[in-house]
Design an enzyme around this catalytic site. Structure first.
Site, PDB file in Angstrom:
ATOM      1  N   GLY A 235      24.870  -4.122 -15.891  1.00 33.49           N
ATOM      2  CA  GLY A 235      24.220  -4.122 -17.194  1.00 33.49           C
ATOM      3  C   GLY A 235      22.836  -4.716 -17.111  1.00 33.49           C
ATOM      4  O   GLY A 235      22.168  -4.651 -16.070  1.00 33.49           O
ATOM      5  N   SER A 236      22.402  -5.320 -18.201  1.00 34.59           N
ATOM      6  CA  SER A 236      21.057  -5.862 -18.273  1.00 34.59           C
ATOM      7  C   SER A 236      20.929  -7.145 -17.467  1.00 34.59           C
ATOM      8  O   SER A 236      21.918  -7.824 -17.180  1.00 34.59           O
ATOM      9  CB  SER A 236      20.689  -6.146 -19.728  1.00 34.59           C
ATOM     10  OG  SER A 236      21.443  -7.242 -20.235  1.00 34.59           O
ATOM     11  N   GLY A 240      23.565 -10.284 -16.996  1.00 36.96           N
ATOM     12  CA  GLY A 240      23.922 -10.748 -15.663  1.00 36.96           C
ATOM     13  C   GLY A 240      23.627 -12.214 -15.457  1.00 36.96           C
ATOM     14  O   GLY A 240      24.377 -12.929 -14.784  1.00 36.96           O
ATOM     15  N   GLU A 257      25.076  -6.026 -10.680  1.00 34.11           N
ATOM     16  CA  GLU A 257      24.250  -4.815 -10.589  1.00 34.11           C
ATOM     17  C   GLU A 257      23.485  -4.710 -11.901  1.00 34.11           C
ATOM     18  O   GLU A 257      24.010  -4.237 -12.913  1.00 34.11           O
ATOM     19  CB  GLU A 257      25.125  -3.576 -10.367  1.00 34.11           C
ATOM     20  CG  GLU A 257      25.876  -3.577  -9.055  1.00 34.11           C
ATOM     21  CD  GLU A 257      24.981  -3.363  -7.853  1.00 34.11           C
ATOM     22  OE1 GLU A 257      23.762  -3.130  -8.038  1.00 34.11           O
ATOM     23  OE2 GLU A 257      25.487  -3.430  -6.726  1.00 34.11           O
ATOM     24  N   CYS A 291      19.694   2.706 -14.100  1.00 36.10           N
ATOM     25  CA  CYS A 291      19.067   1.524 -13.509  1.00 36.10           C
ATOM     26  C   CYS A 291      18.133   1.922 -12.380  1.00 36.10           C
ATOM     27  O   CYS A 291      17.212   1.175 -12.033  1.00 36.10           O
ATOM     28  CB  CYS A 291      20.128   0.534 -13.018  1.00 36.10           C
ATOM     29  SG  CYS A 291      21.327   1.251 -11.893  1.00 36.10           S
TER      30      CYS A 291
END
Length: 502
Positions: A235-236, A240, A257, A291
């Site tokens: 995610g963002s 994270g 990630e 991403c």
């Protein structure tokens, strides 16, 4: 047929129970026209902890199942997904707005990682190490962690779970999955197929994998539970960072990630037709919501004008529209919030002196959906919003003079996920992929920044989080390592020649 009715028909095609709305549940809408697909019941904190307790209890027996037998489950799951590739791909499109080809491609990733994991189930190898002591040997052995928690994002609602789940399962772990609240139906379908496959294989799946539905509070409860030994979160960067801090307080492992502000360098020798095709897919594919999407194009000054002219021509005619329609290449943004973030970034770029091409909202006859024409933003130098990740189809373009300066521009971003160089010069290609080149986890030559294969470990550095998923030796993240010393002699020599006689 309404999109809601089509989703219900797809669930029946998959052999799954029909959708059951919860009046107080999370609303799931399709970005295609904004209409409601379902309302999914959420998981309470008590239910979260109960699910984790079940998974933890089951992990104590699952770890004793031989790894090749665990691989059999993953093999059968992959075959089940293969049989249902078309409806699963269409479901992804309905829920996320990806074009059909990308939805099908994501399902193929699920199939591919299952095949990889099946082979891995017979190759969970350790090491034998020479000992300095006579009649001794050193071994490294690998063991399951226990419970693996998976937090996935909306843009790859099936693939991210599969990358983690297939490897974690063959490594002997059990699973708890918290999918994005924006992509719950694909998660329900895929998880149900996993449980259904296990039942068909004669395996007792109660507690091997659990699905949690909710927003941030459910994710926080998952991360906070001490019985979860690894959190794999996609995610963002902001999300994270919160996960990483929470895990650190428990000395819990995290596999992150996160975002990517990915760049490609275009050198004078580059094949410009190749660059245009690669840039179009990398920047506009998935409506810029990967991403690994290409966000920065760093172009040698002598070829800047002709390349930009070609890019503008292609972006101007990219087919934007309903992702279910043949020929569409750019579907909708996921929601209004994504559209507003894109427009804000474009306005900031204008304030910084940029020339903005396209980026406007495109009408496809749906007031509650957000279609846009992918934008090209020309800047004299790298600055402002160009150094921030905006999850939308914006391609910033800047010129450079020396190759060393281009690499510095590539590495100036806070994220370090994917990067690329387009060149026919062997020296430039080798420098870019060397230690003094790109500082990203992915460094490509003559291909774009998107479209990684499952055979290589996937992930990046800096604010991308440092995690690695999918292929290569990424399986080690889901296991703990033990060093074993075995004395097969009748004496007890000590290491480092220490004498300790009693």
């Amino acid at each position: 047929m309404s999109y809601r009715n089509e989703v219900e028909a797809l669930f029946l095609t998959l052999g799954l129970a029909p959708l059951s709305d919860s009046p107080t549940g999370l609303a799931v809408c399709t970005p295609i026209d904004g209409s409601l697909l379902a309302q999914v019941a959420t998981t309470s904190e008590v239910q979260v902890n109960a699910a984790i307790a079940r998974v933890h209890s089951r992990s104590l027996s699952w770890r004793n199942v031989p790894a090749p037998k665990r691989g059999e489950l993953v093999r059968a799951f992959g075959e089940t997904v293969r049989r249902h590739k078309e409806p699963l791909g269409r479901l992804i499109t309905l829920e996320t707005g990806k074009i059909i080809q990308e939805g099908l491609g994501e399902v193929q990733e699920v199939i591919d990682i299952c095949e990889f994991a099946v082979g891995l189930s017979r190759q969970l190898y350790g090491l034998t190490i020479a000992s300095e002591r006579p009649d001794h040997k050193l071994l490294e052995t690998w063991h399951p962690l226990g419970v693996v928690g998976i937090i996935s994002a909306f843009n790859f609602p099936m693939a991210v779970f599969a990358w983690n789940a297939a490897l974690a399962l063959v490594c002997g772990n059990t699973l708890v999955w918290k999918p994005s609240e924006k992509a719950l139906l694909t998660a329900l379908a895929l998880h149900s197929l996993l449980l259904k496959t296990a039942t068909e294989q004669g395996l007792e799946m109660d507690g091997v994998s659990e699905l949690l539905v909710g927003e941030r509070d459910v994710g926080e409860a998952l991360v906070a539970n001490p019985q979860v030994k690894l959190i794999s979160a996609t995610g963002s960067t902001a999300m994270g960072r919160a996960v990483n801090v929470a895990c650190a307080t428990q000395f819990k492992r995290s596999l992150l990630e996160l975002g990517g502000n990915n760049a490609a360098i275009v050198c004078p020798s580059a094949d410009l037709s190749l660059v245009v095709r690669a840039a179009a897919f990398s920047a506009a594919g998935t409506t810029g919501q990967r991403c690994t999407s290409l966000r920065r194009l760093i172009v040698q000054r002598t070829i800047y004008a002709p390349l930009l002219s070609s890019l503008r021509s292609v972006f101007e005619r990219l087919p934007v529209g309903n992702p279910l329609t043949d020929g569409t290449l750019v579907g909708p943004l996921i929601d209004k919030r994504a559209f507003e973030a894109m427009q804000k970034a474009l306005e900031q770029a204008r304030e910084a002196g940029a020339q903005v091409h396209f980026g406007e909202r495109v009408s496809v006859g749906e007031a509650q959906s957000f279609y846009v024409r992918p934008a090209i933003v020309e800047l004299a130098s790298q600055c402002g919003p160009m150094l921030e990740e905006t999850f939308a189809p914006i391609l910033y373009v800047v010129p450079y003079d020396s190759f060393e300066a281009a690499i510095s521009l590539n590495n100036a971003a806070k994220h370090g996920l994917s990067s690329a160089v387009f060149t026919q010069d062997l020296r430039e290609a080798e420098i870019f992929t060397s230690a003094r080149g790109s500082d990203c986890g992915i460094a490509n030559v003559n291909i774009g920044t998107s479209g990684a294969e499952i055979g290589g470990a996937f992930g990046g550095e800096k604010e991308t989080g440092g995690g690695r998923e999918s292929g290569s030796d990424a399986w080690k993240a889901y296991m703990r390592r033990a060093t074993n010393t075995v004395n097969y002699g009748s004496t007890l020599p000590l290491a480092q020649g220490i004498k300790f006689e009693v």
